[in-house]
Design a protein around this motif. Structure first.
Motif, PDB file in Angstrom:
ATOM      1  N   THR A 198       4.623   8.650  15.078  1.00  0.00           N
ATOM      2  CA  THR A 198       4.726   7.357  15.684  1.00  0.00           C
ATOM      3  C   THR A 198       6.428   7.303  16.143  1.00  0.00           C
ATOM      4  OG1 THR A 198       3.406   6.520  14.074  1.00  0.00           O
ATOM      5  CG2 THR A 198       5.075   4.809  15.013  1.00  0.00           C
ATOM      6  N   VAL A 217       1.965  11.379  10.376  1.00  0.00           N
ATOM      7  CA  VAL A 217       1.873  10.100  11.215  1.00  0.00           C
ATOM      8  C   VAL A 217       3.065   9.406  11.609  1.00  0.00           C
ATOM      9  CG1 VAL A 217       0.514   7.672  11.307  1.00  0.00           C
ATOM     10  CG2 VAL A 217      -0.844   9.805  10.438  1.00  0.00           C
ATOM     11  N   ILE A 236      -5.443  -5.730  11.410  1.00  0.00           N
ATOM     12  CA  ILE A 236      -4.285  -5.242  11.282  1.00  0.00           C
ATOM     13  C   ILE A 236      -3.782  -5.994   9.889  1.00  0.00           C
ATOM     14  CG2 ILE A 236      -3.514  -5.055  13.670  1.00  0.00           C
ATOM     15  CD1 ILE A 236      -1.964  -7.832  13.418  1.00  0.00           C
ATOM     16  N   HIS A 256      -5.609   8.384  16.026  1.00  0.00           N
ATOM     17  CA  HIS A 256      -4.608   7.799  17.190  1.00  0.00           C
ATOM     18  C   HIS A 256      -5.639   8.060  18.365  1.00  0.00           C
ATOM     19  CE1 HIS A 256      -1.908   7.744  20.700  1.00  0.00           C
ATOM     20  NE2 HIS A 256      -1.260   6.639  19.839  1.00  0.00           N
ATOM     21  N   TRP A 286      -7.015   3.647  10.534  1.00  0.00           N
ATOM     22  CA  TRP A 286      -6.812   4.331   9.202  1.00  0.00           C
ATOM     23  C   TRP A 286      -8.069   4.194   8.554  1.00  0.00           C
ATOM     24  CZ3 TRP A 286      -2.243   5.951   6.959  1.00  0.00           C
ATOM     25  CH2 TRP A 286      -1.054   5.874   7.859  1.00  0.00           C
ATOM     26  N   VAL A 325      -6.266   9.595   9.556  1.00  0.00           N
ATOM     27  CA  VAL A 325      -6.082   8.570  10.497  1.00  0.00           C
ATOM     28  C   VAL A 325      -6.465   9.338  11.786  1.00  0.00           C
ATOM     29  CG1 VAL A 325      -4.117   7.462  11.845  1.00  0.00           C
ATOM     30  CG2 VAL A 325      -4.052   7.600   9.167  1.00  0.00           C
ATOM     31  N   PHE A 338      -2.104   1.015   3.871  1.00  0.00           N
ATOM     32  CA  PHE A 338      -2.356   2.310   4.243  1.00  0.00           C
ATOM     33  C   PHE A 338      -1.113   2.900   3.629  1.00  0.00           C
ATOM     34  CE2 PHE A 338      -0.985  -0.217   7.916  1.00  0.00           C
ATOM     35  CZ  PHE A 338       0.268   0.386   7.969  1.00  0.00           C
ATOM     36  N   SER A 388      -7.313  -1.012  10.453  1.00  0.00           N
ATOM     37  CA  SER A 388      -8.457  -0.636   9.450  1.00  0.00           C
ATOM     38  C   SER A 388      -9.524  -0.025  10.300  1.00  0.00           C
ATOM     39  CB  SER A 388      -8.961  -1.677   8.767  1.00  0.00           C
ATOM     40  OG  SER A 388      -9.355  -2.960   9.309  1.00  0.00           O
ATOM     41  N   THR A 422      -0.652  -0.540  17.535  1.00  0.00           N
ATOM     42  CA  THR A 422      -0.711  -1.060  16.405  1.00  0.00           C
ATOM     43  C   THR A 422      -1.548  -0.200  15.274  1.00  0.00           C
ATOM     44  OG1 THR A 422      -1.405  -3.207  15.393  1.00  0.00           O
ATOM     45  CG2 THR A 422      -3.129  -2.308  16.883  1.00  0.00           C
ATOM     46  N   ASN A 423      -1.408  -0.524  13.947  1.00  0.00           N
ATOM     47  CA  ASN A 423      -2.365   0.182  13.104  1.00  0.00           C
ATOM     48  C   ASN A 423      -3.426  -0.676  12.687  1.00  0.00           C
ATOM     49  OD1 ASN A 423      -0.733   2.594  12.017  1.00  0.00           O
ATOM     50  ND2 ASN A 423       1.065   0.922  12.176  1.00  0.00           N
ATOM     51  N   LEU A 474      -4.117   2.721  19.256  1.00  0.00           N
ATOM     52  CA  LEU A 474      -4.405   2.530  18.041  1.00  0.00           C
ATOM     53  C   LEU A 474      -4.442   3.535  17.113  1.00  0.00           C
ATOM     54  CD1 LEU A 474      -7.828   0.422  18.884  1.00  0.00           C
ATOM     55  CD2 LEU A 474      -5.404  -0.459  18.871  1.00  0.00           C
ATOM     56  N   PHE A 475      -3.601   3.218  15.761  1.00  0.00           N
ATOM     57  CA  PHE A 475      -3.754   4.161  14.663  1.00  0.00           C
ATOM     58  C   PHE A 475      -4.887   3.606  13.764  1.00  0.00           C
ATOM     59  CE2 PHE A 475       0.310   4.924  16.541  1.00  0.00           C
ATOM     60  CZ  PHE A 475       0.522   6.278  16.110  1.00  0.00           C
TER      61      PHE A 475
END
Length: 187
Positions: A36, A32, A16, A179, A146, A177, A26, A11, A8-9, A143-144
């Motif tokens: 992904t 990125v 999310i 990861h 941001w 970002v 974002f 903050s 998931t992305n 987790l990405f």
């Protein structure tokens, strides 16, 4: 046995989506996006909640999206190649190929799916991921993160439970970002 990976992305403050339900805070980034796509390339099955499925289905239903760039075409191809399982009590039908609709999340069925799979599975959507975490099914959490603080909204990780995680890998991208790849301790 295949792994179930939560991707998931989020903050920087762990959400999310913001308080208005917006998750498009974002900016797109080719580095990125390519990373992904490569991550999903090794995945055979995507487990989605309804909202995430509806937002991702455009990668098959909107040909103009893939036509925008080679990166987007590659992602669309990878996404379309995967099997999809959508968990929803309200969705009447699915709009994409290789997609099955399930009315409820069944941990036993997911365990069986993992045992029979020849490639990894991902789980997407915070509510669905929470159910997978609670059932002890998540083998990795990716987790990405941001570089934005949204101040509230839908948390990207389960509330009301503890999960100790071991950091397996991290990668920093030029746009800020990060990861992060974890696995639950003891797995």
């Amino acid at each position: 046995m295949a792994k179930l990976i939560y991707v998931t992305n989020v903050s920087l403050d762990g959400y999310i989506e913001d308080e208005r339900g917006v998750f498009a805070w974002f900016p797109p980034d080719d580095e990125v996006f390519a990373f992904t796509t490569d991550l999903l390339r090794s995945v055979g099955t995507l487990l989605y909640g309804r909202r995430l499925y509806e937002s991702m289905a455009v990668w098959e239903t909107d040909a103009a999206l893939a036509a925008r760039s080679e990166l987007m075409a590659d992602f669309a191809s990878v996404w379309q190649a995967a099997d999809k399982v959508v968990y929803s009590t309200s969705l009447a039908t699915v709009s994409t190929a290789d997609t099955r609709l399930e009315r409820r999340f069944d941990p036993t069925a997911v365990r069986e799916l993992k045992a029979a799979a020849s490639s990894d599975l991902t789980v997407g959507g915070a509510n669905l991921a929470t159910q997978a975490f609670q059932a002890g099914l998540v083998d990795e959490c990716q987790l990405f993160v941001w570089p934005v603080v949204v101040g509230g909204g839908k948390p990207g990780l389960p509330n009301g439970m503890r999960a100790d995680l071991e950091l397996l890998d991290e990668r920093r991208f030029r746009n800020g970002v990060v990861h992060l790849r974890y696995r639950p301790v003891g797995q």
